[in-house]
Design a protein around this motif. Structure first.
Motif, PDB file in Angstrom:
ATOM      1  N   GLN A   1      47.336  11.643   1.039  1.00  0.00           N
ATOM      2  CA  GLN A   1      46.284  12.655   1.000  1.00  0.00           C
ATOM      3  C   GLN A   1      46.798  13.874   0.241  1.00  0.00           C
ATOM      4  O   GLN A   1      47.918  14.336   0.470  1.00  0.00           O
ATOM      5  N   ILE A   2      45.966  14.376  -0.648  1.00  0.00           N
ATOM      6  CA  ILE A   2      46.347  15.535  -1.453  1.00  0.00           C
ATOM      7  C   ILE A   2      46.363  16.810  -0.619  1.00  0.00           C
ATOM      8  O   ILE A   2      47.315  17.600  -0.674  1.00  0.00           O
ATOM      9  N   LEU A   3      45.319  17.041   0.166  1.00  0.00           N
ATOM     10  CA  LEU A   3      45.163  18.315   0.868  1.00  0.00           C
ATOM     11  C   LEU A   3      46.323  18.613   1.803  1.00  0.00           C
ATOM     12  O   LEU A   3      46.764  19.758   1.924  1.00  0.00           O
ATOM     13  N   SER A   4      46.831  17.579   2.465  1.00  0.00           N
ATOM     14  CA  SER A   4      47.918  17.771   3.423  1.00  0.00           C
ATOM     15  C   SER A   4      49.287  17.451   2.823  1.00  0.00           C
ATOM     16  O   SER A   4      50.291  17.485   3.539  1.00  0.00           O
TER      17      SER A   4
ATOM     18  N   ILE B   1      45.650  17.518 -12.930  1.00  0.00           N
ATOM     19  CA  ILE B   1      45.311  16.942 -14.233  1.00  0.00           C
ATOM     20  C   ILE B   1      44.517  15.664 -13.990  1.00  0.00           C
ATOM     21  O   ILE B   1      45.020  14.732 -13.331  1.00  0.00           O
ATOM     22  N   PRO B   2      43.282  15.568 -14.475  1.00  0.00           N
ATOM     23  CA  PRO B   2      42.401  14.448 -14.101  1.00  0.00           C
ATOM     24  C   PRO B   2      42.969  13.066 -14.382  1.00  0.00           C
ATOM     25  O   PRO B   2      42.945  12.193 -13.499  1.00  0.00           O
ATOM     26  N   ASP B   3      43.465  12.830 -15.594  1.00  0.00           N
ATOM     27  CA  ASP B   3      43.955  11.488 -15.924  1.00  0.00           C
ATOM     28  C   ASP B   3      45.120  11.074 -15.041  1.00  0.00           C
ATOM     29  O   ASP B   3      45.213   9.909 -14.614  1.00  0.00           O
ATOM     30  N   GLU B   4      46.030  12.005 -14.754  1.00  0.00           N
ATOM     31  CA  GLU B   4      47.175  11.663 -13.903  1.00  0.00           C
ATOM     32  C   GLU B   4      46.722  11.386 -12.468  1.00  0.00           C
ATOM     33  O   GLU B   4      47.242  10.480 -11.805  1.00  0.00           O
ATOM     34  N   LEU B   5      45.758  12.147 -11.984  1.00  0.00           N
ATOM     35  CA  LEU B   5      45.212  11.889 -10.656  1.00  0.00           C
ATOM     36  C   LEU B   5      44.555  10.513 -10.601  1.00  0.00           C
ATOM     37  O   LEU B   5      44.743   9.753  -9.644  1.00  0.00           O
TER      38      LEU B   5
ATOM     39  N   ALA C   1      50.068  15.066  -9.108  1.00  0.00           N
ATOM     40  CA  ALA C   1      50.427  14.476  -7.806  1.00  0.00           C
ATOM     41  C   ALA C   1      51.293  13.246  -8.036  1.00  0.00           C
ATOM     42  O   ALA C   1      50.921  12.352  -8.793  1.00  0.00           O
ATOM     43  N   ILE C   2      52.441  13.204  -7.376  1.00  0.00           N
ATOM     44  CA  ILE C   2      53.366  12.077  -7.499  1.00  0.00           C
ATOM     45  C   ILE C   2      53.509  11.420  -6.127  1.00  0.00           C
ATOM     46  O   ILE C   2      53.953  12.064  -5.174  1.00  0.00           O
TER      47      ILE C   2
ATOM     48  N   LYS D   1      54.019  14.435  -3.604  1.00  0.00           N
ATOM     49  CA  LYS D   1      54.666  15.639  -4.101  1.00  0.00           C
ATOM     50  C   LYS D   1      53.797  16.201  -5.223  1.00  0.00           C
ATOM     51  O   LYS D   1      53.313  15.454  -6.085  1.00  0.00           O
ATOM     52  N   ILE D   2      53.603  17.513  -5.214  1.00  0.00           N
ATOM     53  CA  ILE D   2      52.820  18.179  -6.246  1.00  0.00           C
ATOM     54  C   ILE D   2      53.778  18.920  -7.170  1.00  0.00           C
ATOM     55  O   ILE D   2      54.602  19.721  -6.706  1.00  0.00           O
ATOM     56  N   VAL D   3      53.701  18.631  -8.465  1.00  0.00           N
ATOM     57  CA  VAL D   3      54.556  19.295  -9.452  1.00  0.00           C
ATOM     58  C   VAL D   3      53.686  19.885 -10.552  1.00  0.00           C
ATOM     59  O   VAL D   3      52.538  19.482 -10.740  1.00  0.00           O
TER      60      VAL D   3
END
Length: 357
Positions: A236-239, A216-220, A256-257, A244-246
């Motif tokens: 890092q998002i990719l790794s 979600i763009p705004d949350e990112l 992404a948290i 944590k991804i929910v």
């Protein structure tokens, strides 16, 4: 409401006669089990209060230091001091966690297991994976690191509900391996992922390739600008590194948290070194690792940070156990972010190192 709770092997109410500084009461040699009256009307979830919680952890610290994170759980007793007059003890299990922190810390962080335990805090009952961030080493500066990292979590709670709640602890460690040996240190406990899932109505995404456009763009953007504000390049998002991804089931995009902020400039730990690829000399230098956006998008999200400014500084001021030197440092560091905002330099800096993914 007053509830009388009988003693058994899983739940014991402890009356102790020793008063130590700041309200912890505990006999060092033995735990005296009895039945007492505990006021539970105001007790909700463990993470529903902002007040510092006094606890003791009684276990074989000597053996704990020898063990590795993959080793079996050890037996322990946790005593929660609900008020100056009331305390409740539970038989639990614990083990160390964190590979990198174990390598650099003389006292590694702890993972608590409350399996089959009925506590006065219903939200942690039977939780098997509760993270406690500990003092790492004995020098006072490491307690400063703990308190500053705790505050980083607290500041992010103002940015978005999609954040981990934390509770500050004053922990009285009792080493059963060396009779009479004890030490008191600050730490904090992090909301377990499954509790966060229940609170937010989401589920954790694991082992699935995730890129920026899957979020979600705004949350990112809130997350990445917060990381820029506290000077944290250690994610890092990719790794899934320190992320944590929910996802909500009815929505296509995820959230992404972040967690683990000890490598940030905000904490400014002596062991925190930036990756060479970042081309910065130290973690106090801010670098933006978020997605590339139009200037109008950056400015819209930055207005939210301006709206939170007063709450940020109030939260820092409320942490009474933080010493003046550490408070001045983090206050000045956050002020540096807002000076960039006032001078209209911040959008340029965000664009300089943003990522197209």
């Amino acid at each position: 409401m007053k509830n009388k709770i009988p003693v058994n092997n899983k739940l014991a109410l402890v009356i102790a006669g020793l008063l130590i500084v700041n309200g912890i009461s505990l006999a060092q040699e033995t735990l005296t089990h009895d039945t007492i009256t505990v006021t539970v009307g105001d007790v909700n979830g463990l993470f529903d209060s902002d007040a510092m919680l006094n606890i003791s952890l009684r276990f074989d610290v000597t053996e704990y230091m020898r063990r590795k994170p993959e080793d079996d759980y050890m037996d322990a007793v946790i005593t929660i001091y609900h008020s100056q007059g009331d305390s409740v003890s539970y038989e639990i299990k614990l083990r160390s966690r964190g590979v990198s922190r174990r390598e650099m810390c003389s006292f590694p962080p702890i993972r608590l297991n409350f399996e089959k335990t009925n506590t006065i805090y219903g939200d942690i009952d039977s939780m098997k994976n509760i993270k406690v961030v500990t003092h790492c080493n004995t020098a006072k500066v490491f307690e400063d690191y703990i308190l500053k990292e705790y505050l980083a979590y607290r500041l992010y709670n103002y940015v978005t509900d999609y954040s981990f709640r934390v509770r500050l602890l004053k922990i009285y460690y009792i080493d059963t391996g060396k009779k009479g040996r004890s030490v008191t240190r600050y730490g904090f406990i992090i909301e377990p992922v499954n509790l966060l899932e229940q609170r937010l109505g989401v589920f954790e995404v694991e082992n699935v390739p995730v890129k920026y456009y899957d979020l979600i763009p705004d949350e990112l953007d809130r997350m990445s600008i917060f990381q820029f504000m506290i000077g944290n390049p250690d994610w890092q998002i990719l790794s899934y590194h320190n992320i944590k991804i929910v996802k909500e089931r009815e929505k296509a995009k995820a959230i992404a948290i972040p967690y683990d902020f000890d490598y940030s400039g905000f904490v400014n730990a002596s062991y925190a070194l930036p990756a060479q690829a970042l081309n910065i000399d130290n973690v106090r230098q801010r670098v933006h690792l978020g997605a590339c956006r139009p200037d109008t998008t950056y400015k819209r999200i930055l207005k939210e940070f301006e709206a939170n400014r007063e709450d940020f500084f109030k939260e820092i001021e409320r942490c009474e156990v933080l010493d003046d030197k550490a408070r001045r440092y983090i206050t000045d560091y956050i002020e540096g972010f807002y000076k960039l905002y006032k001078r209209d330099r911040i959008v340029h800096m965000l664009r300089m190192t943003c990522v197209e993914r």
